[in-house]
Design a protein around this motif. Structure first.
Motif, PDB file in Angstrom:
ATOM      1  N   VAL A  92       0.862  -1.189   0.000  1.00 37.79           N
ATOM      2  CA  VAL A  92       0.000   0.000   0.000  1.00 37.79           C
ATOM      3  C   VAL A  92       0.888   1.223   0.000  1.00 37.79           C
ATOM      4  O   VAL A  92       1.857   1.304   0.758  1.00 37.79           O
ATOM      5  CB  VAL A  92      -0.919   0.004   1.251  1.00 37.79           C
ATOM      6  CG1 VAL A  92      -1.679   1.322   1.353  1.00 37.79           C
ATOM      7  CG2 VAL A  92      -1.906  -1.164   1.186  1.00 37.79           C
ATOM      8  N   LEU A  93       0.584   2.174  -0.890  1.00 40.01           N
ATOM      9  CA  LEU A  93       1.361   3.413  -0.935  1.00 40.01           C
ATOM     10  C   LEU A  93       0.443   4.568  -1.301  1.00 40.01           C
ATOM     11  O   LEU A  93      -0.775   4.366  -1.452  1.00 40.01           O
ATOM     12  CB  LEU A  93       2.525   3.271  -1.925  1.00 40.01           C
ATOM     13  CG  LEU A  93       2.220   3.040  -3.395  1.00 40.01           C
ATOM     14  CD1 LEU A  93       3.415   3.425  -4.230  1.00 40.01           C
ATOM     15  CD2 LEU A  93       1.916   1.594  -3.662  1.00 40.01           C
ATOM     16  N   GLY A  94       1.020   5.769  -1.431  1.00 41.62           N
ATOM     17  CA  GLY A  94       0.220   6.947  -1.781  1.00 41.62           C
ATOM     18  C   GLY A  94      -0.090   6.956  -3.272  1.00 41.62           C
ATOM     19  O   GLY A  94       0.156   5.967  -3.972  1.00 41.62           O
ATOM     20  N   THR A  95      -0.599   8.076  -3.756  1.00 45.08           N
ATOM     21  CA  THR A  95      -1.082   8.088  -5.144  1.00 45.08           C
ATOM     22  C   THR A  95      -0.172   8.861  -6.103  1.00 45.08           C
ATOM     23  O   THR A  95      -0.615   9.329  -7.144  1.00 45.08           O
ATOM     24  CB  THR A  95      -2.503   8.679  -5.195  1.00 45.08           C
ATOM     25  OG1 THR A  95      -2.464   9.960  -4.572  1.00 45.08           O
ATOM     26  CG2 THR A  95      -3.505   7.797  -4.494  1.00 45.08           C
ATOM     27  N   ASP A  96       1.103   8.992  -5.751  1.00 41.21           N
ATOM     28  CA  ASP A  96       2.030   9.647  -6.665  1.00 41.21           C
ATOM     29  C   ASP A  96       2.321   8.718  -7.855  1.00 41.21           C
ATOM     30  O   ASP A  96       2.833   7.607  -7.674  1.00 41.21           O
ATOM     31  CB  ASP A  96       3.327   9.973  -5.904  1.00 41.21           C
ATOM     32  CG  ASP A  96       4.412  10.419  -6.856  1.00 41.21           C
ATOM     33  OD1 ASP A  96       4.102  11.178  -7.784  1.00 41.21           O
ATOM     34  OD2 ASP A  96       5.562   9.939  -6.701  1.00 41.21           O
ATOM     35  N   PRO A  97       1.980   9.142  -9.099  1.00 36.93           N
ATOM     36  CA  PRO A  97       2.080   8.237 -10.254  1.00 36.93           C
ATOM     37  C   PRO A  97       3.491   7.669 -10.448  1.00 36.93           C
ATOM     38  O   PRO A  97       3.639   6.492 -10.768  1.00 36.93           O
ATOM     39  CB  PRO A  97       1.696   9.128 -11.436  1.00 36.93           C
ATOM     40  CG  PRO A  97       0.937  10.270 -10.844  1.00 36.93           C
ATOM     41  CD  PRO A  97       1.429  10.455  -9.450  1.00 36.93           C
ATOM     42  N   GLU A  98       4.498   8.481 -10.255  1.00 34.53           N
ATOM     43  CA  GLU A  98       5.873   7.988 -10.485  1.00 34.53           C
ATOM     44  C   GLU A  98       6.232   6.895  -9.495  1.00 34.53           C
ATOM     45  O   GLU A  98       6.860   5.895  -9.833  1.00 34.53           O
ATOM     46  CB  GLU A  98       6.896   9.145 -10.408  1.00 34.53           C
ATOM     47  CG  GLU A  98       6.834  10.101 -11.588  1.00 34.53           C
ATOM     48  CD  GLU A  98       6.746   9.376 -12.938  1.00 34.53           C
ATOM     49  OE1 GLU A  98       7.572   8.460 -13.173  1.00 34.53           O
ATOM     50  OE2 GLU A  98       5.834   9.675 -13.747  1.00 34.53           O
ATOM     51  N   ARG A  99       5.818   7.113  -8.251  1.00 36.16           N
ATOM     52  CA  ARG A  99       6.128   6.086  -7.229  1.00 36.16           C
ATOM     53  C   ARG A  99       5.352   4.800  -7.501  1.00 36.16           C
ATOM     54  O   ARG A  99       5.873   3.701  -7.328  1.00 36.16           O
ATOM     55  CB  ARG A  99       5.795   6.614  -5.822  1.00 36.16           C
ATOM     56  CG  ARG A  99       7.069   6.908  -5.053  1.00 36.16           C
ATOM     57  CD  ARG A  99       6.900   6.795  -3.554  1.00 36.16           C
ATOM     58  NE  ARG A  99       6.994   5.454  -3.004  1.00 36.16           N
ATOM     59  CZ  ARG A  99       6.363   5.088  -1.896  1.00 36.16           C
ATOM     60  NH1 ARG A  99       5.575   5.946  -1.262  1.00 36.16           N
ATOM     61  NH2 ARG A  99       6.520   3.877  -1.421  1.00 36.16           N
ATOM     62  N   ILE A 100       4.114   4.950  -7.925  1.00 36.31           N
ATOM     63  CA  ILE A 100       3.316   3.746  -8.232  1.00 36.31           C
ATOM     64  C   ILE A 100       4.040   2.922  -9.289  1.00 36.31           C
ATOM     65  O   ILE A 100       4.189   1.711  -9.161  1.00 36.31           O
ATOM     66  CB  ILE A 100       1.897   4.145  -8.711  1.00 36.31           C
ATOM     67  CG1 ILE A 100       1.125   4.776  -7.554  1.00 36.31           C
ATOM     68  CG2 ILE A 100       1.149   2.929  -9.255  1.00 36.31           C
ATOM     69  CD1 ILE A 100      -0.228   5.363  -7.937  1.00 36.31           C
ATOM     70  N   LYS A 101       4.534   3.607 -10.319  1.00 33.22           N
ATOM     71  CA  LYS A 101       5.201   2.880 -11.406  1.00 33.22           C
ATOM     72  C   LYS A 101       6.449   2.173 -10.900  1.00 33.22           C
ATOM     73  O   LYS A 101       6.687   0.996 -11.193  1.00 33.22           O
ATOM     74  CB  LYS A 101       5.575   3.847 -12.535  1.00 33.22           C
ATOM     75  CG  LYS A 101       4.359   4.312 -13.339  1.00 33.22           C
ATOM     76  CD  LYS A 101       4.791   5.289 -14.412  1.00 33.22           C
ATOM     77  CE  LYS A 101       3.616   6.129 -14.862  1.00 33.22           C
ATOM     78  NZ  LYS A 101       4.036   7.333 -15.596  1.00 33.22           N
ATOM     79  N   SER A 102       7.283   2.894 -10.127  1.00 37.15           N
ATOM     80  CA  SER A 102       8.543   2.264  -9.709  1.00 37.15           C
ATOM     81  C   SER A 102       8.285   1.141  -8.704  1.00 37.15           C
ATOM     82  O   SER A 102       8.949   0.107  -8.739  1.00 37.15           O
ATOM     83  CB  SER A 102       9.531   3.303  -9.174  1.00 37.15           C
ATOM     84  OG  SER A 102       9.078   3.789  -7.928  1.00 37.15           O
ATOM     85  N   GLU A 103       7.294   1.311  -7.849  1.00 34.54           N
ATOM     86  CA  GLU A 103       6.997   0.242  -6.877  1.00 34.54           C
ATOM     87  C   GLU A 103       6.411  -0.991  -7.564  1.00 34.54           C
ATOM     88  O   GLU A 103       6.686  -2.114  -7.167  1.00 34.54           O
ATOM     89  CB  GLU A 103       6.021   0.742  -5.799  1.00 34.54           C
ATOM     90  CG  GLU A 103       6.606   1.760  -4.831  1.00 34.54           C
ATOM     91  CD  GLU A 103       7.599   1.154  -3.834  1.00 34.54           C
ATOM     92  OE1 GLU A 103       7.717  -0.083  -3.775  1.00 34.54           O
ATOM     93  OE2 GLU A 103       8.270   1.946  -3.142  1.00 34.54           O
ATOM     94  N   ALA A 104       5.593  -0.760  -8.599  1.00 31.31           N
ATOM     95  CA  ALA A 104       5.012  -1.900  -9.317  1.00 31.31           C
ATOM     96  C   ALA A 104       6.115  -2.698 -10.008  1.00 31.31           C
ATOM     97  O   ALA A 104       6.112  -3.934 -10.017  1.00 31.31           O
ATOM     98  CB  ALA A 104       3.984  -1.414 -10.330  1.00 31.31           C
ATOM     99  N   ARG A 105       7.077  -1.985 -10.558  1.00 30.22           N
ATOM    100  CA  ARG A 105       8.203  -2.655 -11.217  1.00 30.22           C
ATOM    101  C   ARG A 105       9.014  -3.436 -10.178  1.00 30.22           C
ATOM    102  O   ARG A 105       9.410  -4.577 -10.409  1.00 30.22           O
ATOM    103  CB  ARG A 105       9.056  -1.572 -11.876  1.00 30.22           C
ATOM    104  CG  ARG A 105      10.315  -2.086 -12.532  1.00 30.22           C
ATOM    105  CD  ARG A 105      11.040  -0.903 -13.189  1.00 30.22           C
ATOM    106  NE  ARG A 105      12.390  -1.284 -13.563  1.00 30.22           N
ATOM    107  CZ  ARG A 105      13.410  -1.265 -12.724  1.00 30.22           C
ATOM    108  NH1 ARG A 105      13.249  -0.891 -11.469  1.00 30.22           N
ATOM    109  NH2 ARG A 105      14.620  -1.623 -13.149  1.00 30.22           N
ATOM    110  N   ASP A 106       9.218  -2.834  -9.049  1.00 25.89           N
ATOM    111  CA  ASP A 106       9.991  -3.482  -7.996  1.00 25.89           C
ATOM    112  C   ASP A 106       9.276  -4.745  -7.482  1.00 25.89           C
ATOM    113  O   ASP A 106       9.892  -5.769  -7.207  1.00 25.89           O
ATOM    114  CB  ASP A 106      10.193  -2.474  -6.851  1.00 25.89           C
ATOM    115  CG  ASP A 106      11.430  -2.816  -6.064  1.00 25.89           C
ATOM    116  OD1 ASP A 106      12.433  -3.203  -6.703  1.00 25.89           O
ATOM    117  OD2 ASP A 106      11.379  -2.729  -4.811  1.00 25.89           O
TER     118      ASP A 106
END
Ligand code: ATP
Ligand code: MG
Length: 403
Positions: A92-106
């Motif tokens: 679970v994380l916040g809604t910052d699009p860049e972070r969502i992308k990098s966390e999904a990749r991770d």
């Protein structure tokens, strides 16, 4: 109910899906409260159960968060609670699009590292909050190409991927997940819906108890023995079955061990030999009914399946049920033995059930039991017995164990 894979090490929460509750309309909050309460009791110190943007989640605490053995155990414990459709480890994380992308990749990188045979993948993004600035398929494409670059030869397959990365974007949170563990489904257990479950030690009755628990009932288990004709080992076996049933209950479970020998001797001495088993079962019903009154149970549950043995013809089932006014529930009534065995294996009761045990019902039983015990004959025979003295003294001599 075993978790399918090692949970992703980036897991911060467990997403708890329920399904049938959604059909409950105005009563939905009631069912959700029950589920949350039952989950919280089982989660204990391992985390906090909360509602996050409309989803029920467990916010994991240490050491469950980083110890995969503990986390796996918790996942299977939660999947065993009725009302739980699936348990999904997620980040679970916040809604910052860049972070969502990098966390999904991770997240995908860890899944790929954990299992060498993943050849195809898909990304599926769902924007529950339509105000989110990036469109779902744009996220799918950007995250998808980042994931593809992680492993040579990895290709996209939207229909049947080896690895599916899901991204859910809600008002204040985003969730990333991949694997889920199937739960027992059904409705959350409600401690006020108590039922008496007759537990024989065979294959069927533990399955019947678990089936009725899936509909939200809390079981009070009752086993009849004929000590010393039936062995201590048979009782030990029933206790082990009760311990498996306990895994599926939100609360500790009562197991009542009730001596039936005096009843059986009276029946042997006063009644038609071919009716003995039906008489035993009528007494079991009366004793269960009286116990039910004392513990506040509203029905009696058995593992009967139509036609399986002589006591399970329609005539005999009617004759047995006639002994009480309380509802008798038979969740397995239409199932074949092999269907019941599949359920018993999944629940983990089968291996215990097939161990040898002494069956109280066969003590003094006729080699040629009646499949059509007529009610008037049964009533005539019972008129010779001190019915309620036998019922009350069996209960007075009963032993209660908390499992
Ligand atoms: P099971 O696998 O449950 O023993 P079964 O096919 O052997 O089922 P029966 O022995 O006719 O069936 O019993 C039918 C049901 O009656 C059982 O499923 C159980 O609910 C109840 N019952 C039978 N014997 C006992 C007992 N000794 N104690 C408690 N309940 C019993
Ligand atoms: Mg049996």
């Amino acid at each position: 109910m075993m978790p399918s894979k090692q949970p992703n090490p980036n897991t911060t929460h467990l997403l708890i899906r329920h399904q049938e509750i959604a059909l409950k309309g105005r009563n939905r909050p009631y069912f959700e409260r029950r589920l949350t309460k039952n989950l919280a009791r089982r989660v204990g110190e391992s985390g906090k159960v909360l509602s996050l943007s409309g989803r029920v989640v467990v916010d994991l605490a240490e050491p469950a968060r980083s110890d995969s053995g503990k986390l796996n155990h918790l996942i299977s414990e939660l999947a065993a609670l009725s009302g739980v459709h699936a348990v999904t480890p997620c980040k679970v994380l916040g809604t910052d699009p860049e972070r969502i992308k990098s966390e999904a990749r991770d997240w995908a990188r860890h899944d790929l590292d954990a299992s060498a045979d993943i050849r195809t993948f898909a990304v599926r993004t769902r924007r529950v909050d339509k105000k989110f600035p990036v469109r779902s398929n744009e996220i799918d494409i950007t995250v998808g190409s980042a994931i593809q670059a992680l492993k040579p030869g990895l290709t996209a397959n939207l229909k049947k991927p080896d690895l599916r990365i899901s991204i859910e974007i809600r008002a204040k949170h985003a969730m990333i997940y991949s694997n889920e563990t199937n739960g027992v489904h059904g409705l959350p257990q409600d401690s006020s819906q108590r039922v008496i479950c007759l537990l024989s030690g065979g294959i069927d009755s533990p399955v019947a108890a678990c089936e009725i628990m899936r509909r939200g009932c809390s079981p009070v288990l009752v086993h009849f023995h004929s000590k010393p004709y039936t062995s201590e080992a048979s009782i030990a076996k029933v206790k082990r079955l009760a311990a498996v049933i306990r895994r599926y209950s939100a609360h500790p479970v009562e197991l009542w061990l009730v001596p039936l020998l005096d009843v059986q001797k009276a029946v042997r001495d006063q009644c038609n030999e071919r009716h003995r088993t039906v008489h035993y079962r009528r007494f079991m019903m009366r004793i269960a009914d009286e116990l039910g009154r004392r513990v506040g149970a509203k029905a009696i549950v058995t593992g009967d399946a139509l036609g399986q043995v002589a006591s399970q013809t329609l005539t005999n089932l009617n004759a047995i049920e006639d002994a009480v006014k309380t509802a008798v529930l038979r969740p397995l009534i239409s199932l074949d033995k092999d269907q019941i065995i599949v359920k018993a294996r999944n629940l983990g009761t089968y291996e215990i059930s097939i161990e040898p045990h002494d069956d109280a019902c066969v003590l003094f039983a006729s080699p040629n039991p009646s499949t059509q015990a007529g009610l008037s004959a049964l009533l005539d025979e019972e008129a010779r017995l001190p019915l309620y003295r036998l019922v009350f003294s069996a209960l007075d001599a009963a032993e209660k164990i908390i499992v």
